[in-house]
Design a protein around this motif. Structure first.
Motif, PDB file in Angstrom:
ATOM      1  N   SER A   1       0.820  -1.218   0.000  1.00 33.51           N
ATOM      2  CA  SER A   1       0.000   0.000   0.000  1.00 33.51           C
ATOM      3  C   SER A   1       0.851   1.265   0.000  1.00 33.51           C
ATOM      4  O   SER A   1       0.739   2.107   0.879  1.00 33.51           O
ATOM      5  CB  SER A   1      -0.944  -0.018   1.222  1.00 33.51           C
ATOM      6  OG  SER A   1      -1.824   1.081   1.188  1.00 33.51           O
ATOM      7  N   GLU A   2       1.681   1.382  -1.019  1.00 36.94           N
ATOM      8  CA  GLU A   2       2.584   2.532  -1.088  1.00 36.94           C
ATOM      9  C   GLU A   2       1.798   3.825  -1.242  1.00 36.94           C
ATOM     10  O   GLU A   2       0.799   3.897  -1.965  1.00 36.94           O
ATOM     11  CB  GLU A   2       3.543   2.358  -2.281  1.00 36.94           C
ATOM     12  CG  GLU A   2       4.542   3.511  -2.369  1.00 36.94           C
ATOM     13  CD  GLU A   2       5.503   3.373  -3.553  1.00 36.94           C
ATOM     14  OE1 GLU A   2       5.651   2.261  -4.069  1.00 36.94           O
ATOM     15  OE2 GLU A   2       6.094   4.409  -3.924  1.00 36.94           O
ATOM     16  N   THR A   3       2.270   4.852  -0.580  1.00 37.21           N
ATOM     17  CA  THR A   3       1.636   6.164  -0.671  1.00 37.21           C
ATOM     18  C   THR A   3       1.509   6.607  -2.132  1.00 37.21           C
ATOM     19  O   THR A   3       0.478   7.130  -2.547  1.00 37.21           O
ATOM     20  CB  THR A   3       2.454   7.183   0.140  1.00 37.21           C
ATOM     21  OG1 THR A   3       2.484   6.745   1.503  1.00 37.21           O
ATOM     22  CG2 THR A   3       1.845   8.573   0.049  1.00 37.21           C
ATOM     23  N   CYS A   4       2.563   6.377  -2.925  1.00 30.18           N
ATOM     24  CA  CYS A   4       2.528   6.784  -4.342  1.00 30.18           C
ATOM     25  C   CYS A   4       1.465   6.030  -5.133  1.00 30.18           C
ATOM     26  O   CYS A   4       0.893   6.581  -6.078  1.00 30.18           O
ATOM     27  CB  CYS A   4       3.882   6.572  -5.006  1.00 30.18           C
ATOM     28  SG  CYS A   4       5.124   7.735  -4.446  1.00 30.18           S
ATOM     29  N   ALA A   5       1.220   4.758  -4.784  1.00 31.50           N
ATOM     30  CA  ALA A   5       0.182   4.006  -5.487  1.00 31.50           C
ATOM     31  C   ALA A   5      -1.174   4.637  -5.194  1.00 31.50           C
ATOM     32  O   ALA A   5      -2.054   4.695  -6.064  1.00 31.50           O
ATOM     33  CB  ALA A   5       0.203   2.541  -5.067  1.00 31.50           C
TER      34      ALA A   5
ATOM     35  N   PHE B   1       4.887   8.065   5.955  1.00 33.88           N
ATOM     36  CA  PHE B   1       4.824   6.633   5.681  1.00 33.88           C
ATOM     37  C   PHE B   1       5.029   6.421   4.200  1.00 33.88           C
ATOM     38  O   PHE B   1       4.442   7.116   3.373  1.00 33.88           O
ATOM     39  CB  PHE B   1       3.453   6.056   6.055  1.00 33.88           C
ATOM     40  CG  PHE B   1       3.284   5.775   7.516  1.00 33.88           C
ATOM     41  CD1 PHE B   1       4.235   5.054   8.223  1.00 33.88           C
ATOM     42  CD2 PHE B   1       2.146   6.210   8.193  1.00 33.88           C
ATOM     43  CE1 PHE B   1       4.063   4.782   9.577  1.00 33.88           C
ATOM     44  CE2 PHE B   1       1.968   5.942   9.542  1.00 33.88           C
ATOM     45  CZ  PHE B   1       2.927   5.227  10.236  1.00 33.88           C
ATOM     46  N   TYR B   2       5.857   5.427   3.878  1.00 34.88           N
ATOM     47  CA  TYR B   2       6.038   5.000   2.492  1.00 34.88           C
ATOM     48  C   TYR B   2       5.041   3.875   2.220  1.00 34.88           C
ATOM     49  O   TYR B   2       4.262   3.934   1.286  1.00 34.88           O
ATOM     50  CB  TYR B   2       7.480   4.509   2.327  1.00 34.88           C
ATOM     51  CG  TYR B   2       7.956   4.200   0.937  1.00 34.88           C
ATOM     52  CD1 TYR B   2       7.432   3.142   0.203  1.00 34.88           C
ATOM     53  CD2 TYR B   2       8.989   4.942   0.358  1.00 34.88           C
ATOM     54  CE1 TYR B   2       7.910   2.849  -1.069  1.00 34.88           C
ATOM     55  CE2 TYR B   2       9.467   4.646  -0.908  1.00 34.88           C
ATOM     56  CZ  TYR B   2       8.926   3.591  -1.616  1.00 34.88           C
ATOM     57  OH  TYR B   2       9.405   3.300  -2.868  1.00 34.88           O
ATOM     58  N   THR B   3       5.068   2.833   3.082  1.00 36.09           N
ATOM     59  CA  THR B   3       4.060   1.783   3.003  1.00 36.09           C
ATOM     60  C   THR B   3       2.993   2.067   4.055  1.00 36.09           C
ATOM     61  O   THR B   3       3.259   2.707   5.066  1.00 36.09           O
ATOM     62  CB  THR B   3       4.671   0.398   3.272  1.00 36.09           C
ATOM     63  OG1 THR B   3       5.221   0.400   4.591  1.00 36.09           O
ATOM     64  CG2 THR B   3       5.775   0.098   2.270  1.00 36.09           C
TER      65      THR B   3
ATOM     66  N   SER C   1      12.853   8.316  -2.294  1.00 31.64           N
ATOM     67  CA  SER C   1      11.931   9.210  -1.577  1.00 31.64           C
ATOM     68  C   SER C   1      10.821   9.751  -2.473  1.00 31.64           C
ATOM     69  O   SER C   1      10.504  10.925  -2.470  1.00 31.64           O
ATOM     70  CB  SER C   1      12.707  10.350  -0.919  1.00 31.64           C
ATOM     71  OG  SER C   1      12.164  10.593   0.364  1.00 31.64           O
ATOM     72  N   CYS C   2      10.219   8.829  -3.217  1.00 34.66           N
ATOM     73  CA  CYS C   2       9.140   9.210  -4.134  1.00 34.66           C
ATOM     74  C   CYS C   2       7.935   9.769  -3.394  1.00 34.66           C
ATOM     75  O   CYS C   2       7.285  10.707  -3.871  1.00 34.66           O
ATOM     76  CB  CYS C   2       8.734   7.994  -4.951  1.00 34.66           C
ATOM     77  SG  CYS C   2       8.567   6.486  -3.967  1.00 34.66           S
ATOM     78  N   CYS C   3       7.611   9.180  -2.235  1.00 35.12           N
ATOM     79  CA  CYS C   3       6.330   9.491  -1.595  1.00 35.12           C
ATOM     80  C   CYS C   3       6.216  10.932  -1.094  1.00 35.12           C
ATOM     81  O   CYS C   3       5.210  11.599  -1.382  1.00 35.12           O
ATOM     82  CB  CYS C   3       6.044   8.503  -0.485  1.00 35.12           C
ATOM     83  SG  CYS C   3       5.983   6.778  -1.047  1.00 35.12           S
ATOM     84  N   PRO C   4       7.206  11.452  -0.339  1.00 37.09           N
ATOM     85  CA  PRO C   4       7.020  12.837   0.160  1.00 37.09           C
ATOM     86  C   PRO C   4       6.811  13.852  -0.970  1.00 37.09           C
ATOM     87  O   PRO C   4       5.950  14.730  -0.859  1.00 37.09           O
ATOM     88  CB  PRO C   4       8.327  13.105   0.918  1.00 37.09           C
ATOM     89  CG  PRO C   4       8.820  11.753   1.322  1.00 37.09           C
ATOM     90  CD  PRO C   4       8.415  10.833   0.214  1.00 37.09           C
TER      91      PRO C   4
HETATM   92 ZN   LIG Z   1       6.412   6.333  -3.271  1.00 37.37          ZN
END
Ligand SMILES: [Zn+2]
Length: 563
Positions: free
Chosen positions: A293-297, A341-343, A374-377
């Protein structure tokens, strides 16, 4: 139109950041936190780690796709009209090569590795940043650089058979077409979408499904492989389908979406069941403790739902976007905006350890200030900056409010002021500030009213935010026999800080309605529970999932065995 997605046709018309202004409230506060803290936080980290220095020709640092992180932040800065945009953009502009090529990692060794090189992926984020700048403040040296990159891509790839291992450039090129009217960008995007599954990429350790190259987008029946890639490709596919009038292609994505939501999506809206390959699992493979459940997804899922909503007008897309925004996107940042959170698993069995500095792992039971990847932030920074774009849409008939939040909304002579305590309270009061003499429809979710409005009129609705027990599909073995609690759009969880009661053997009585308790403006819930093997009942406190982990290391669970 100041909006990340402006299709030239569709059932609903997006409303831009110029037409929707957020006031203090759930989303307004998050957007404010982004502008006050998160954007600067991302900028500082990328400067400190040398990812921005890469553009100045300093010794290469970071991963091969680090350029994309700088572009995502630039996009966020553009939507936020952040004055730091100019200086950062200037650094990027100076790194462009004479033929348009721009990548700080592969310069001199370009286009050797389409599976892992990420060059086209980085361009995609750069183009989206350029579109954001274009739509917020007009042309700029950076938008010139973006056009040169896009022209270089068209020249190099129009007649090749190559695609990027990480989809992203497809939707970016369609949006650049929408801004400029240059049809080669749309055609390039269409070819990238149609080439996939040929196959166009080499076999990799995770298999070709990892980058959606195992079959064509038209043949696929469900989203599979790397969840972020799958979402980005689907976004680009919808964009191509909408602009080319390809109803068959649009229907293919809709069918993939339906099955994925029913069978491969967590209660929170989170996507990705497997840490290996950061990927979707099989149908009904949704373990709460191993959820990736990645933030980016989730960001990608919101982008996709929004595109499908605009194209079709079907409310279920707005509802899925709402679920995902409140329960994954809003869950990622800490309440101070300085860790993420990343996941986003739905169960944490062992309390995390406080993370200082760069977290080498994606997973972790505590938020981290930064990650090696660090894709998510940065993805959050651009999403929060563009939040008003998701709130409402327009038609010639009126305004549709999809996400009630304190705001001012205007479209086609109709001006509204939305007052609500949602999601904590269900009441939504839509005040008419001005209106044309003809009838207009105002809708909030499923509630709608069509009439001649006058200034001072109020369209009031009461959304159901009573807590409710929910049960999983029995085919999800990992949580069969469990229950969870939702209230309005929010998923709740039990959280136990260190020294608190064990959640391992807890089971709950779903016959008893949860009791509400407002703590600092947040609705928390008490449910009747017991510990397996002990006779005595206990009261278990549940908090909104998006707020968990803000009080130090803790165990947590969304799904709880019933009694
Ligand atoms: Zn990400």
């Amino acid at each position: 139109m100041v909006n990340p997605v402006v299709p030239s046709n569709g059932v609903l018309t997006p409303l831009g950041l110029d037409a929707v202004r957020l006031s203090p409230g759930f989303w307004g506060d998050l957007r404010e936190l982004n502008q006050e803290v998160i954007i600067g936080h991302c900028l500082d980290w990328m400067e400190k780690l040398g990812w921005i220095g890469n553009f100045r020709g300093e010794p290469a640092r970071g991963r091969e796709f680090a350029d994309s992180e700088v572009y995502k932040l630039l996009e966020g800065m553009a939507w936020a009209r952040d004055p730091r945009f100019d200086e950062l953009a200037e650094t990027v502009v100076a790194a462009q090569e004479p033929d348009g090529y721009l990548n700080t990692r592969w310069s001199g060794d370009r286009y050797r590795d389409f599976e892992w090189g990420h060059e086209l992926y980085c361009y995609g984020h750069m183009i989206q940043a350029g579109v954001a700048r274009w739509r917020t403040s007009g042309e700029h040296a950076f938008t010139d650089t973006v056009r040169r990159v896009a022209d270089h891509v068209c020249q190099r790839f129009m007649d090749s058979a190559e695609v990027c291992g990480h989809p992203e450039i497809e939707m970016a090129l369609v949006e650049l077409y929408r801004v400029t009217g240059a049809e080669r960008y749309l055609e390039m995007a269409r070819r990238f979408v149609e080439r996939r599954g040929g196959p166009a990429l080499a076999e990799v350790e995770f298999g070709r499904a990892y980058f959606q190259d195992d079959m064509s987008v038209r043949e696929a029946e469900v989203f599979r492989g790397h969840a972020v890639r799958a979402m980005y490709l689907a976004c680009g596919t919808v964009d191509v389908a909408v602009e080319t009038g390809d109803t068959e292609l649009l229907a293919a994505v809709e069918a993939q979406w339906e099955r994925t939501i029913a069978r491969r999506t967590h209660l929170t809206g989170g996507m990705g069941s497997r840490h290996s390959g950061e990927s979707f699992g099989d149908d009904f493979e949704l373990p709460p403790d191993r959820a990736y459940s990645e933030t980016c997804a989730a960001v990608g899922s919101v982008m996709l739902s929004h595109r499908l909503l605009l194209a079709t007008g079907r409310r279920r897309y707005a509802e899925q976007a709402e679920r995902t925004l409140y329960n994954v996107v809003a869950a990622s940042p800490a309440s101070d905006g300085r860790s993420f959170f990343y996941t986003n698993p739905l169960q944490v069995r062992v309390p995390g350890q406080a993370a200082e500095g760069v977290n080498p792992r994606a997973e972790g039971a505590l938020r981290a200030p930064w990650f090696a990847v660090s894709c998510c932030p940065n993805n959050l920074a651009r999403t929060f900056a563009s939040l008003p774009a998701y709130v409402a849409t327009g038609t010639s008939e009126g305004i549709q409010i999809h996400h009630p939040t304190p705001s001012e909304i205007s479209h086609d002579g109709l001006e509204l002021r939305v007052e609500t305590g949602y999601p904590w309270e269900g009441g939504v009061a839509v005040h008419v500030v001005s209106a044309p003499a003809e009838p207009r429809r105002i809708s909030v979710g499923e509630h709608a009213d069509l009439r001649v409005w006058a200034p001072g009129d109020v369209f009031a609705v009461d959304l159901d935010v009573r807590p409710r027990w929910v049960r999983p599909d029995p085919r999800v073995d990992a949580v069969r026999g469990c229950v969870a609690v939702e209230r309005g759009p929010l998923v709740y969880c039990a959280e136990s800080p260190e020294g608190g009661p064990s959640l391992e053997l807890v089971h709950v009585d779903a016959e008893v309605p949860p009791q509400e308790d407002v703590v600092d403006g947040v609705v928390e819930l008490d449910v009747q529970a017991a510990t397996l093997g002990e006779a005595e009942e206990l009261t278990l406190r549940l908090v909104p999932y998006h707020r968990w982990g803000n009080r130090g290391p803790a165990t947590m669970r969304v799904w709880m065995p019933g009694m």
